[in-house]
Motif scaffolding. Sequence first.
Motif, PDB file in Angstrom:
ATOM      1  N   UNK A   1      59.362  25.191  36.691  1.00 16.23           N
ATOM      2  CA  UNK A   1      59.441  25.947  37.941  1.00 16.23           C
ATOM      3  C   UNK A   1      59.973  25.032  39.035  1.00 16.23           C
ATOM      4  N   UNK A   2      61.004  25.491  39.724  1.00 20.43           N
ATOM      5  CA  UNK A   2      61.608  24.743  40.826  1.00 20.43           C
ATOM      6  C   UNK A   2      61.361  25.532  42.104  1.00 20.43           C
ATOM      7  N   UNK A   3      60.689  24.881  43.067  1.00 19.67           N
ATOM      8  CA  UNK A   3      60.370  25.570  44.314  1.00 19.67           C
ATOM      9  C   UNK A   3      60.344  24.591  45.484  1.00 19.67           C
ATOM     10  N   UNK A   4      60.900  25.000  46.632  1.00 22.85           N
ATOM     11  CA  UNK A   4      60.787  24.171  47.821  1.00 22.85           C
ATOM     12  C   UNK A   4      59.334  24.079  48.312  1.00 22.85           C
TER      13      UNK A   4
ATOM     14  N   UNK B   1      51.288  25.713  30.469  1.00 26.16           N
ATOM     15  CA  UNK B   1      51.675  24.338  30.771  1.00 26.16           C
ATOM     16  C   UNK B   1      52.910  24.420  31.631  1.00 26.16           C
ATOM     17  N   UNK B   2      53.069  23.468  32.517  1.00 23.04           N
ATOM     18  CA  UNK B   2      54.220  23.585  33.405  1.00 23.04           C
ATOM     19  C   UNK B   2      54.765  22.247  33.862  1.00 23.04           C
ATOM     20  N   UNK B   3      56.030  22.306  34.199  1.00 17.10           N
ATOM     21  CA  UNK B   3      56.722  21.215  34.867  1.00 17.10           C
ATOM     22  C   UNK B   3      57.117  21.796  36.207  1.00 17.10           C
ATOM     23  N   UNK B   4      56.627  21.199  37.286  1.00 14.01           N
ATOM     24  CA  UNK B   4      56.903  21.703  38.629  1.00 14.01           C
ATOM     25  C   UNK B   4      57.775  20.696  39.363  1.00 14.01           C
ATOM     26  N   UNK B   5      58.894  21.174  39.866  1.00 10.13           N
ATOM     27  CA  UNK B   5      59.869  20.298  40.508  1.00 10.13           C
ATOM     28  C   UNK B   5      60.305  20.853  41.860  1.00 10.13           C
TER      29      UNK B   5
ATOM     30  N   UNK C   1      55.653  37.789  38.124  1.00 13.39           N
ATOM     31  CA  UNK C   1      54.399  37.453  38.806  1.00 13.39           C
ATOM     32  C   UNK C   1      54.528  36.160  39.601  1.00 13.39           C
ATOM     33  N   UNK C   2      55.107  35.158  38.966  1.00 15.35           N
ATOM     34  CA  UNK C   2      55.261  33.864  39.642  1.00 15.35           C
ATOM     35  C   UNK C   2      56.199  34.013  40.836  1.00 15.35           C
TER      36      UNK C   2
ATOM     37  N   UNK D   1      60.854  30.667  44.393  1.00 15.74           N
ATOM     38  CA  UNK D   1      61.359  29.854  43.282  1.00 15.74           C
ATOM     39  C   UNK D   1      62.882  29.860  43.281  1.00 15.74           C
ATOM     40  N   UNK D   2      63.442  28.698  43.052  1.00 14.27           N
ATOM     41  CA  UNK D   2      64.891  28.610  42.901  1.00 14.27           C
ATOM     42  C   UNK D   2      65.294  28.692  41.437  1.00 14.27           C
TER      43      UNK D   2
END
Length: 82
Positions: free
Chosen positions: A32-35, A66-70, A9-10, A16-17
Amino acid sequence: MTAEELQLLIQQGLECQHIELQGDGRHWFATIVSPAFEGLSLIQRQRLVYATLGQRLHTDEVHALSMKTLTPAQWQAQQDAQ
Protein backbone atom coordinates in the motif's frame (compact mmCIF):
# COMPACT_ATOMS: atom_id res chain seq x y z
CA MET A 1 -13.79 -11.56 0.56
CA THR A 2 -12.37 -10.82 -2.87
CA ALA A 3 -9.28 -8.78 -3.62
CA GLU A 4 -11.50 -6.12 -5.20
CA GLU A 5 -13.66 -5.86 -2.07
CA LEU A 6 -10.62 -5.60 0.18
CA GLN A 7 -9.02 -2.98 -2.05
CA LEU A 8 -12.21 -0.92 -2.07
CA LEU A 9 -12.43 -1.01 1.74
CA ILE A 10 -8.86 0.20 2.11
CA GLN A 11 -9.30 2.92 -0.52
CA GLN A 12 -12.50 4.18 1.09
CA GLY A 13 -10.72 4.75 4.39
CA LEU A 14 -7.26 5.78 3.24
CA GLU A 15 -5.92 7.90 0.40
CA CYS A 16 -3.89 5.44 -1.67
CA GLN A 17 -1.75 6.01 -4.71
CA HIS A 18 -1.15 2.31 -5.26
CA ILE A 19 -2.41 -0.99 -3.84
CA GLU A 20 -1.37 -4.52 -4.75
CA LEU A 21 -3.12 -7.47 -3.11
CA GLN A 22 -2.33 -11.16 -3.13
CA GLY A 23 -4.22 -13.76 -1.18
CA ASP A 24 -6.64 -16.62 -0.94
CA GLY A 25 -9.72 -14.84 0.38
CA ARG A 26 -8.77 -15.02 4.06
CA HIS A 27 -4.98 -14.56 4.13
CA TRP A 28 -3.69 -11.48 2.34
CA PHE A 29 -0.48 -9.63 1.56
CA ALA A 30 -0.84 -5.99 0.56
CA THR A 31 1.55 -3.38 -0.75
CA ILE A 32 0.00 0.00 0.00
CA VAL A 33 1.37 3.39 -1.05
CA SER A 34 -0.15 6.41 0.67
CA PRO A 35 0.89 9.98 1.45
CA ALA A 36 -0.86 9.46 4.81
CA PHE A 37 2.12 7.32 5.87
CA GLU A 38 4.53 10.28 5.83
CA GLY A 39 6.23 10.66 9.21
CA LEU A 40 4.55 7.59 10.74
CA SER A 41 6.20 4.51 12.20
CA LEU A 42 5.49 1.11 10.65
CA ILE A 43 3.10 0.27 13.48
CA GLN A 44 1.20 3.54 13.02
CA ARG A 45 0.93 2.85 9.30
CA GLN A 46 -0.44 -0.64 9.92
CA ARG A 47 -2.96 0.72 12.40
CA LEU A 48 -4.24 3.14 9.76
CA VAL A 49 -4.78 0.27 7.35
CA TYR A 50 -6.39 -1.96 9.99
CA ALA A 51 -8.76 0.90 10.87
CA THR A 52 -10.11 0.82 7.31
CA LEU A 53 -11.19 -2.81 7.82
CA GLY A 54 -12.98 -2.25 11.12
CA GLN A 55 -14.87 -5.28 12.39
CA ARG A 56 -13.96 -7.42 9.38
CA LEU A 57 -10.75 -8.43 11.15
CA HIS A 58 -12.73 -9.47 14.23
CA THR A 59 -15.43 -11.37 12.34
CA ASP A 60 -12.83 -13.38 10.39
CA GLU A 61 -13.81 -11.97 6.97
CA VAL A 62 -10.13 -11.08 6.74
CA HIS A 63 -8.28 -13.65 8.80
CA ALA A 64 -4.78 -12.27 8.23
CA LEU A 65 -3.33 -9.22 6.50
CA SER A 66 0.41 -8.78 6.09
CA MET A 67 1.47 -5.56 4.51
CA LYS A 68 4.21 -3.40 3.15
CA THR A 69 3.35 0.26 3.69
CA LEU A 70 5.23 2.88 1.73
CA THR A 71 5.14 6.63 1.23
CA PRO A 72 5.03 7.81 -2.39
CA ALA A 73 8.74 8.75 -2.18
CA GLN A 74 9.67 5.31 -0.85
CA TRP A 75 7.61 3.64 -3.59
CA GLN A 76 9.28 5.76 -6.28
CA ALA A 77 12.75 4.97 -4.92
CA GLN A 78 11.89 1.28 -4.95
CA GLN A 79 10.65 1.48 -8.54
CA ASP A 80 13.75 3.39 -9.63
CA ALA A 81 15.98 0.71 -8.07
CA GLN A 82 14.35 -2.06 -10.12
